[in-house]
Design a protein around this motif. Structure first.
Motif, short mmCIF file in Angstrom:
data_model
loop_
_atom_site.label_atom_id
_atom_site.label_comp_id
_atom_site.label_asym_id
_atom_site.label_seq_id
_atom_site.Cartn_x
_atom_site.Cartn_y
_atom_site.Cartn_z
N ALA A 89 13.33 -5.32 5.88
CA ALA A 89 12.32 -6.11 5.17
C ALA A 89 10.94 -6.06 5.81
CB ALA A 89 12.81 -7.55 5.02
N PRO A 90 10.78 -6.33 7.11
CA PRO A 90 9.43 -6.30 7.68
C PRO A 90 8.80 -4.91 7.67
CG PRO A 90 10.96 -7.47 9.13
CD PRO A 90 11.77 -6.76 8.11
N LEU A 91 9.64 -3.89 7.43
CA LEU A 91 9.15 -2.51 7.33
C LEU A 91 8.96 -2.10 5.87
CD1 LEU A 91 11.47 -1.00 10.07
CD2 LEU A 91 9.07 -1.66 10.31
N GLY A 92 9.20 -3.04 4.95
CA GLY A 92 8.92 -2.78 3.54
C GLY A 92 10.12 -2.64 2.64
N GLY A 93 11.35 -2.70 3.16
CA GLY A 93 12.54 -2.53 2.33
C GLY A 93 12.92 -3.82 1.63
N HIS A 94 13.40 -3.72 0.39
CA HIS A 94 13.65 -4.95 -0.39
C HIS A 94 15.10 -5.41 -0.35
CE1 HIS A 94 14.73 -1.74 -3.12
NE2 HIS A 94 15.24 -2.59 -3.99
N ALA A 95 16.09 -4.51 -0.46
CA ALA A 95 17.49 -4.97 -0.45
C ALA A 95 18.44 -3.79 -0.26
CB ALA A 95 17.83 -5.70 -1.75
N VAL A 96 19.45 -4.01 0.59
CA VAL A 96 20.54 -3.05 0.80
C VAL A 96 21.82 -3.69 0.29
CG1 VAL A 96 21.89 -1.79 2.53
CG2 VAL A 96 19.42 -2.03 2.82
N ASN A 97 22.67 -2.91 -0.39
CA ASN A 97 23.86 -3.48 -1.02
C ASN A 97 24.93 -2.41 -1.20
OD1 ASN A 97 21.46 -3.59 -3.47
ND2 ASN A 97 23.03 -2.01 -3.54
N LEU A 98 26.07 -2.82 -1.76
CA LEU A 98 27.11 -1.87 -2.10
C LEU A 98 26.62 -0.92 -3.18
CD1 LEU A 98 30.27 -4.15 -2.26
CD2 LEU A 98 30.02 -2.13 -0.80
N ALA A 99 26.97 0.35 -3.07
CA ALA A 99 26.69 1.29 -4.14
C ALA A 99 27.68 1.05 -5.26
CB ALA A 99 26.79 2.72 -3.62
N THR B 170 0.85 -1.18 0.00
CA THR B 170 0.00 0.00 0.00
C THR B 170 0.90 1.24 0.00
OG1 THR B 170 -0.05 0.16 2.41
CG2 THR B 170 -1.72 -1.26 1.37
N PRO B 171 0.35 2.42 -0.27
CA PRO B 171 1.18 3.63 -0.20
C PRO B 171 1.90 3.78 1.15
CG PRO B 171 -0.85 4.14 -1.33
CD PRO B 171 -0.99 2.73 -0.83
N ALA B 172 1.21 3.47 2.24
CA ALA B 172 1.84 3.58 3.56
C ALA B 172 2.97 2.58 3.72
CB ALA B 172 0.79 3.37 4.66
N GLN B 173 2.78 1.37 3.21
CA GLN B 173 3.83 0.35 3.31
C GLN B 173 5.01 0.68 2.40
OE1 GLN B 173 1.23 -2.88 2.30
NE2 GLN B 173 0.93 -3.53 4.43
N ALA B 174 4.74 1.24 1.21
CA ALA B 174 5.82 1.64 0.32
C ALA B 174 6.63 2.78 0.92
CB ALA B 174 5.25 2.04 -1.04
N ALA B 175 5.94 3.75 1.52
CA ALA B 175 6.63 4.87 2.17
C ALA B 175 7.49 4.36 3.33
CB ALA B 175 5.62 5.89 2.68
N SER B 176 6.96 3.40 4.07
CA SER B 176 7.71 2.80 5.17
C SER B 176 8.95 2.08 4.63
CB SER B 176 6.82 1.81 5.93
OG SER B 176 7.57 1.10 6.89
N GLY B 177 8.80 1.38 3.51
CA GLY B 177 9.93 0.68 2.92
C GLY B 177 11.03 1.63 2.49
N LEU B 178 10.65 2.75 1.86
CA LEU B 178 11.64 3.73 1.44
C LEU B 178 12.36 4.32 2.64
CD1 LEU B 178 12.84 5.31 -0.95
CD2 LEU B 178 11.01 7.00 -0.65
#
Length: 409
Positions: free
Chosen positions: A255-265, A36-44
């Motif tokens: 992830a449980p807050l909506g984020g998909h992946a963190v990695n090297l820039a 949802t928009p709220a979950q996507a905002a949380s993920g960002l």
């Protein structure tokens, strides 16, 4: 003698460019798999905080300008994947599985070796196929709504001519202006308040196979391996094992807050680790620390930006996302097709990924990789290679070897 502030300035610029160039892709990807928009905002928001904390830890601990980012190619993969069996909670479960795989890559060298055995041409072709439909959006948008999408494309073109680094952020700014004009008064102030939304993960086989595995492969091949190569090119050694554990942990926390992946820039890493990060190489780590603080500040804007993106007329945000990914598409195509011996398999992989088909509940990216491997095992590569003597290996082989050399504690 005054202190040189150029590393911090470079870090702030890198964070702003990285965020503004791809946050639309992240929001679009999370929404595509059911947020949802709220979950996507949380993920960002969660991604900004997770990569900021991880970056600060690694930069200060190792005095190295090591930059982290979210997986923009991974977000594009989510756009192409769409909803999976089990819905948003299953997608979150897949993000957690990806986190485990990333962390295990640092802890279990054999897993890293297994990933390294995936032909770079196929990994790049899969990504190119995922990106292609998204990169068509500016064309479709201009045809359908020229007055709305046209200014976005024009800003990108002018930016490419006058200020290439800021071309994508400029197009996104114009897109947001278009949204504000078209939706004047419709975005409530309450929608701009930062908030975290917890999702209890669930697991489904289609989500694990269709999201977790391709997301892991894309993140490793398109972010982590090039990130190591960029750092090595600027004379820095990446603490491979610790970095994989830190980014895996960051992904697990987000992830449980909506984020998909963190990695090297990869791209923005050069802005911090290169000459722009200051003349004194021993102080460039301050740039990564500055980028970390900047991401914490930008996290506060996640909800407001999500509200604007959600309210956008059809085609505007999609066009901005497509423009943001054109550079990645170009690099992916060049790498995928660089070796004549791999082209047939790479093209087969690309077209399957671009098709967007779903079979047995599993998205096209997974099947694209399987088809590519199958075609590669059938087509006589030696004969194809003989048609173009003197051709160099794929462009991704050097970064892969670089990552292998840096897989140390």
């Amino acid at each position: 003698m005054s202190q040189d502030h150029s590393p911090v300035v470079a870090g702030v610029v890198a964070a702003v460019v990285g965020f503004s160039s791809s946050f639309v892709v992240v929001l679009t990807g999370l929404a595509a798999v059911g947020a949802t928009p709220a979950q996507a905002a949380s993920g960002l928001l969660a991604l900004c905080v997770a990569q900021a904390l991880g970056m600060a830890w690694l930069a200060v601990r190792h005095r190295t300008p090591l930059s982290l980012a979210w997986s923009t190619p991974g977000a594009a993969l989510l756009v192409s994947t769409g909803a999976v069996a089990g819905g948003w909670s299953a997608a979150v479960g897949a993000f957690l599985a990806t986190a485990a795989l990333i962390a295990l890559t640092g802890l279990v060298p054999a897993l890293g070796d297994l990933v390294a055995r995936i032909p770079p041409s196929l990994a790049r072709a899969m990504l190119a196929g995922v990106l292609l439909p998204i990169c068509l959006e500016p064309v479709l948008g201009v045809a359908a709504a020229p007055l709305l999408v046209g200014p976005v494309v024009l800003a990108w073109l002018v930016g490419q001519r006058l200020f290439p680094r800021w071309a994508v952020p400029a197009s996104l700014v114009v897109a947001l202006v278009v949204v504000l004009v078209e939706t004047a008064g419709e975005v409530a102030l309450a929608d701009a308040t930062p908030a975290l939304a917890w999702t209890t993960p669930t697991w489904s086989v289609p989500a694990l196979v269709g999201i977790a595995l391709p997301l892991y492969v894309v993140t490793m091949a398109s972010q982590n391996v090039p990130g190591v190569a960029v750092m090595a090119g600027n004379g820095y050694r990446v603490p491979w094992r610790e970095t994989m554990v830190v980014t895996g942990l960051g992904t697990a926390l987000a992830a449980p807050l909506g984020g998909h992946a963190v990695n090297l820039a990869a791209i923005t890493a050069a802005m911090v680790a290169g000459p722009e990060g200051g003349a004194d190489r021993s102080q460039r780590w301050r740039g990564a620390a500055g980028a970390a603080v900047t991401y914490l500040v930008l996290a506060a804007a996640a909800a407001g930006l999500t509200a604007l993106v959600t309210a956008a007329p059809d085609g505007v945000v999609q066009a901005a996302a497509g423009l943001a990914l054109l550079g990645t598409l170009a690099v992916s195509l060049a790498d995928a097709l660089a070796d004549p011996a791999e082209r047939v398999a790479a093209v087969a992989c690309l077209v399957v990924a671009a098709s967007g088909v779903t079979v047995l509940g599993v998205g096209a990216a997974f099947w694209a990789l399987l088809v590519g491997l199958l075609v590669r095992s059938v087509v006589p590569r030696a004969a194809l290679s003989a048609r173009a003597p003197g051709t160099s290996p794929t462009a991704t082989s050097a970064p892969a070897r670089s990552a292998g050399r840096h897989r140390s504690p």
